[in-house]
Design a protein around this motif. Structure first.
Motif, short mmCIF file in Angstrom:
data_model
loop_
_atom_site.label_atom_id
_atom_site.label_comp_id
_atom_site.label_asym_id
_atom_site.label_seq_id
_atom_site.Cartn_x
_atom_site.Cartn_y
_atom_site.Cartn_z
N VAL A 102 0.85 -1.18 0.00
CA VAL A 102 0.00 0.00 0.00
C VAL A 102 0.89 1.23 0.00
N LYS A 103 0.66 2.13 -0.96
CA LYS A 103 1.46 3.34 -1.09
C LYS A 103 0.65 4.62 -0.92
N HIS A 104 -0.67 4.48 -0.79
CA HIS A 104 -1.56 5.65 -0.70
C HIS A 104 -2.60 5.42 0.39
N VAL A 105 -3.13 6.53 0.91
CA VAL A 105 -4.20 6.46 1.92
C VAL A 105 -5.34 7.38 1.51
N LEU A 106 -6.53 7.01 1.94
CA LEU A 106 -7.74 7.81 1.80
C LEU A 106 -8.41 7.79 3.17
N VAL A 107 -8.81 8.95 3.67
CA VAL A 107 -9.36 9.02 5.02
C VAL A 107 -10.77 9.62 4.97
N ILE A 108 -11.75 8.79 5.26
CA ILE A 108 -13.14 9.25 5.34
C ILE A 108 -13.32 9.80 6.75
N CYS A 109 -13.50 11.12 6.83
CA CYS A 109 -13.49 11.81 8.12
C CYS A 109 -14.88 12.30 8.52
N ARG A 141 -9.15 18.94 -8.35
CA ARG A 141 -10.22 17.95 -8.45
C ARG A 141 -11.53 18.36 -7.79
N GLY A 142 -11.49 19.24 -6.80
CA GLY A 142 -12.71 19.63 -6.10
C GLY A 142 -12.82 18.95 -4.75
N LEU A 143 -14.04 18.85 -4.24
CA LEU A 143 -14.27 18.31 -2.90
C LEU A 143 -14.03 16.81 -2.85
N GLU A 144 -13.26 16.40 -1.84
CA GLU A 144 -12.96 14.98 -1.67
C GLU A 144 -12.47 14.76 -0.25
N PHE A 145 -12.46 13.52 0.18
CA PHE A 145 -11.89 13.19 1.47
C PHE A 145 -10.37 13.31 1.37
N PRO A 146 -9.70 13.68 2.47
CA PRO A 146 -8.25 13.82 2.45
C PRO A 146 -7.55 12.50 2.15
N GLY A 147 -6.34 12.62 1.65
CA GLY A 147 -5.54 11.43 1.38
C GLY A 147 -4.31 11.78 0.59
N GLY A 148 -3.48 10.78 0.35
CA GLY A 148 -2.27 11.01 -0.43
C GLY A 148 -1.30 9.86 -0.29
N LYS A 149 -0.06 10.14 -0.64
CA LYS A 149 0.99 9.13 -0.67
C LYS A 149 1.60 8.93 0.71
N VAL A 150 1.99 7.69 0.96
CA VAL A 150 2.71 7.33 2.17
C VAL A 150 4.18 7.69 1.95
N GLU A 151 4.75 8.43 2.91
CA GLU A 151 6.16 8.80 2.80
C GLU A 151 7.05 7.68 3.35
N GLU A 152 8.29 7.66 2.90
CA GLU A 152 9.23 6.62 3.32
C GLU A 152 9.38 6.63 4.84
N GLY A 153 9.31 5.42 5.44
CA GLY A 153 9.46 5.26 6.88
C GLY A 153 8.20 5.53 7.68
N GLU A 154 7.13 5.86 7.01
CA GLU A 154 5.88 6.22 7.67
C GLU A 154 4.92 5.03 7.65
N SER A 155 4.21 4.79 8.75
CA SER A 155 3.17 3.76 8.76
C SER A 155 1.95 4.29 8.02
N LEU A 156 1.04 3.40 7.67
CA LEU A 156 -0.19 3.83 6.99
C LEU A 156 -0.99 4.78 7.88
N LYS A 157 -1.07 4.45 9.15
CA LYS A 157 -1.82 5.29 10.09
C LYS A 157 -1.18 6.67 10.22
N GLU A 158 0.14 6.71 10.30
CA GLU A 158 0.85 7.99 10.37
C GLU A 158 0.60 8.82 9.12
N ALA A 159 0.62 8.17 7.95
CA ALA A 159 0.36 8.87 6.69
C ALA A 159 -1.06 9.43 6.67
N ALA A 160 -2.01 8.64 7.14
CA ALA A 160 -3.40 9.08 7.15
C ALA A 160 -3.57 10.31 8.05
N CYS A 161 -3.00 10.26 9.23
CA CYS A 161 -3.09 11.41 10.16
C CYS A 161 -2.39 12.64 9.59
N ARG A 162 -1.23 12.45 8.99
CA ARG A 162 -0.49 13.57 8.40
C ARG A 162 -1.27 14.20 7.25
#
Length: 161
Positions: free
Chosen positions: A25-32, A46-67
């Motif tokens: 998994v290299k990307h996250v989408l967070v339904i908030c 793109r317009g209105l959407e839930f936050p998300g993006g790419k996971v940075e090196e050394g980052e967990s999925l959860k950390e990427a989602a929060c960031r």
């Protein structure tokens, strides 16, 4: 596993589990959600959407989602849980995204929301509203509808306890 084609004609495979694909998994989408509203970001392109993006090196999925939530909205998540993964097969690329459901604790103003214009709170039926012209193509596919239905079921189970 649910399989469908998105608005761009790409094959999408959605699983309401984790570790559903052999590909990392290299990307996250967070339904908030925040105080009873759906909490989105207004992407500059793109317009209105839930936050998300790419996971940075050394980052967990959860950390990427929060960031990503913080960078794009100024929001700090109180609770976050991974609810799904999906794989998108484009013409020249295949990638996997983890889908999280997050409840926001607090929101602060920011001078820079990165590639977005900041947060947008949406009240009402997001499953209907998401088809408006102001919404991103990402909001209009079945990943969003399946995951929001799943979140609604989880909310109902938790309120029945």
């Amino acid at each position: 596993m649910k399989v469908f084609f998105d608005k761009r004609g790409n094959k999408v495979e959605l699983s309401l589990t984790t570790n559903a694909f052999q590909q990392s998994v290299k990307h996250v989408l967070v339904i908030c959600q925040y105080k009873g509203a759906w909490f989105l970001t207004n992407h500059k392109v793109r317009g209105l959407e839930f936050p998300g993006g790419k996971v940075e090196e050394g980052e967990s999925l959860k950390e990427a989602a929060c960031r990503e939530v913080y960078e794009e909205t100024g929001a700090i998540l109180d609770e976050i849980v991974q609810i799904a993964e999906y794989r998108v097969t484009e013409e020249n690329e295949t990638f996997v995204k983890a889908v999280f459901w997050g409840k926001i604790n607090e929101v602060s103003d920011s001078a820079n929301y990165h590639e977005t214009n900041g947060p947008v709170e949406v009240l009402g039926d997001i499953l209907q509203l998401r088809f408006g012209n102001e919404y991103s193509f990402i909001m209009k596919d079945e990943v969003i509808s399946v995951c929001i239905q799943y979140i609604k079921e989880l909310n109902k189970k938790n309120s029945d306890k």
